[in-house]
Design a protein around this motif. Structure first.
Motif, short mmCIF file in Angstrom:
data_model
loop_
_atom_site.label_atom_id
_atom_site.label_comp_id
_atom_site.label_asym_id
_atom_site.label_seq_id
_atom_site.Cartn_x
_atom_site.Cartn_y
_atom_site.Cartn_z
N VAL A 146 42.21 25.09 35.18
CA VAL A 146 43.14 25.73 34.24
C VAL A 146 44.06 24.64 33.68
O VAL A 146 44.06 23.50 34.15
N ALA A 147 44.85 25.01 32.69
CA ALA A 147 45.77 24.04 32.09
C ALA A 147 46.94 23.76 33.03
O ALA A 147 47.39 24.66 33.76
N GLU A 148 47.42 22.53 33.03
CA GLU A 148 48.61 22.20 33.81
C GLU A 148 49.76 23.09 33.35
O GLU A 148 50.00 23.27 32.17
N GLY A 149 50.46 23.66 34.30
CA GLY A 149 51.58 24.56 33.98
C GLY A 149 51.16 26.01 33.83
O GLY A 149 52.03 26.88 33.68
N ALA A 150 49.85 26.30 33.87
CA ALA A 150 49.39 27.70 33.77
C ALA A 150 49.92 28.49 34.96
O ALA A 150 50.11 27.95 36.06
N ARG A 151 50.14 29.77 34.75
CA ARG A 151 50.66 30.62 35.82
C ARG A 151 49.52 30.99 36.78
O ARG A 151 48.46 31.45 36.36
N ILE A 152 49.77 30.76 38.05
CA ILE A 152 48.76 31.05 39.08
C ILE A 152 49.46 31.74 40.26
O ILE A 152 50.67 31.63 40.44
N ILE A 163 37.78 41.76 44.04
CA ILE A 163 37.10 41.05 42.95
C ILE A 163 35.80 41.76 42.55
O ILE A 163 35.52 41.95 41.36
N GLU A 164 35.03 42.17 43.56
CA GLU A 164 33.71 42.73 43.28
C GLU A 164 33.75 44.22 42.94
O GLU A 164 33.07 44.67 42.00
N GLU A 165 34.54 44.98 43.69
CA GLU A 165 34.52 46.44 43.51
C GLU A 165 35.53 46.92 42.48
O GLU A 165 35.27 47.87 41.75
N VAL A 166 36.69 46.29 42.42
CA VAL A 166 37.74 46.72 41.48
C VAL A 166 37.58 46.02 40.14
O VAL A 166 37.55 46.67 39.09
N LYS A 167 37.45 44.70 40.18
CA LYS A 167 37.35 43.93 38.93
C LYS A 167 35.92 43.88 38.39
O LYS A 167 35.71 43.46 37.25
N TRP A 200 45.12 29.99 46.06
CA TRP A 200 45.65 29.91 44.70
C TRP A 200 44.63 30.54 43.75
O TRP A 200 43.43 30.21 43.81
N MET A 201 45.06 31.45 42.88
CA MET A 201 44.15 32.17 41.98
C MET A 201 44.78 32.26 40.59
O MET A 201 46.00 32.46 40.46
N PRO A 202 43.98 32.14 39.52
CA PRO A 202 44.53 32.21 38.16
C PRO A 202 45.08 33.60 37.84
O PRO A 202 44.39 34.60 38.02
N LEU A 203 46.32 33.65 37.37
CA LEU A 203 46.91 34.93 37.00
C LEU A 203 46.18 35.54 35.81
O LEU A 203 46.01 36.77 35.74
N ALA A 204 45.73 34.73 34.87
CA ALA A 204 45.04 35.24 33.69
C ALA A 204 43.76 35.98 34.07
O ALA A 204 43.36 36.94 33.39
N LEU A 205 43.13 35.59 35.17
CA LEU A 205 41.89 36.23 35.61
C LEU A 205 42.16 37.52 36.37
O LEU A 205 41.36 38.46 36.31
N PHE A 206 43.30 37.56 37.07
CA PHE A 206 43.63 38.73 37.91
C PHE A 206 45.07 39.18 37.65
O PHE A 206 45.93 39.06 38.52
N PRO A 207 45.38 39.70 36.45
CA PRO A 207 46.75 40.07 36.13
C PRO A 207 47.32 41.18 37.00
O PRO A 207 48.55 41.32 37.12
N ASP A 208 46.45 41.98 37.62
CA ASP A 208 46.93 43.10 38.44
C ASP A 208 46.80 42.83 39.94
O ASP A 208 46.92 43.75 40.75
N ALA A 219 53.59 34.73 52.08
CA ALA A 219 54.06 34.36 50.75
C ALA A 219 53.15 35.00 49.71
O ALA A 219 51.93 35.00 49.87
N PHE A 220 53.77 35.55 48.67
CA PHE A 220 53.02 36.07 47.52
C PHE A 220 53.86 35.76 46.29
O PHE A 220 54.86 36.41 46.02
N GLU A 221 53.47 34.71 45.56
CA GLU A 221 54.30 34.20 44.47
C GLU A 221 53.46 33.87 43.24
O GLU A 221 52.25 33.61 43.36
N VAL A 222 54.12 33.87 42.09
CA VAL A 222 53.52 33.33 40.87
C VAL A 222 54.20 32.00 40.60
O VAL A 222 55.42 31.92 40.51
N ILE A 223 53.39 30.93 40.50
CA ILE A 223 53.92 29.59 40.30
C ILE A 223 53.22 28.94 39.12
O ILE A 223 52.26 29.48 38.58
N LYS A 224 53.70 27.76 38.74
CA LYS A 224 53.04 26.98 37.68
C LYS A 224 52.10 25.96 38.32
O LYS A 224 52.45 25.32 39.31
#
Length: 239
Positions: free
Chosen positions: A117-123, A165-169, A143-151, A101-106
């Protein structure tokens, strides 16, 4: 001296091949049909031989896949935050991940609290099975915050997220807070890892933090207890 039963002769022959390196840890054994033909015996005799090797912890059977030479347990040092790739000492050993599974959820209230993060934030929600030498060793939900890793991508999660996380971001991972719990496997864990539903497994619940205190992941990992050993160093308080 009485002659050994045929199933023991087969078991001894296979064990000798393993000892001589003809079959390496993680290698698949010949199929039951191949062993029957090779030794000219019945299915019952072959299964007795495989059962004996399993009881001796020489091989392991994966439901729906076959029998494999048992690998040395991975050492899971609780005080060292490392990826699966880093835990495997031999760089020639093949590892990979199957993404289920690879999804964006609230974020639900619980996940929002876990990820700060805020309730309902995209993760992101990612579920993957980790393999060593084609053998499934752990089921991971992350589960990871989308705002932190948009790509963040499907391709990234097929490899090492720590490398991303370490080499790319270019972010600095500081620590992981973990809970280790023995549990009975759920139906999805049994299916993913091909294990006995009556045999306890290890569940690890963790939160990962960056150097600035930001939570970058919340995850649950389910380990086959036969594949891992957990170590820690306990120091006596002074005074």
């Amino acid at each position: 001296m009485p002659k050994k039963p045929m199933y023991r002769q087969i078991a001894d022959t296979l064990q000798q091949r393993i000892a001589q390196g003809e079959l390496a840890p993680g290698d698949a054994l010949p199929t039951e049909a191949e062993l029957r033909e090779q030794f000219g015996v019945s299915r019952v005799t072959v299964r007795q031989a495989l059962k004996q090797l399993t009881e001796l912890n020489v091989i392991e059977s994966i439901q729906g896949s076959g029998s494999y030479v048992r690998q040395e347990k991975l050492n899971y040092d609780i005080y060292q935050l490392t990826s699966l790739y880093e835990k495997v000492a031999d760089p020639a050993v093949e590892t990979h991940s199957d993404i289920l599974a690879f999804e964006v959820i609230k974020a639900t209230p619980e996940l929002a609290e876990r990820l700060s993060v805020a309730e309902g934030a995209r993760i992101y929600y990612v579920k993957r099975v980790r393999f060593i030498r084609q053998i499934a060793v752990t089921l991971e939900e992350t589960w990871m915050p989308l705002a932190l890793f948009p790509d963040l991508s499907y391709a990234v999660m097929q490899g090492s997220k720590y490398h991303y996380i370490e080499e790319v971001k270019q972010l600095v991972i500081d620590r992981s807070e973990q809970e280790i719990i023995p549990v009975l496997p759920s139906a999805q864990v049994v299916e993913a890892l091909g294990i006995d539903p009556a045999k306890p497994i290890i569940e690890k619940v963790s939160r990962g933090f960056l150097q600035d205190g930001t939570v970058f992941e919340f995850s649950r990992n389910f380990f086959k207890s036969d594949d891992y050993k957990f170590t820690l160093v306990a120091r006596r308080a002074k005074g």
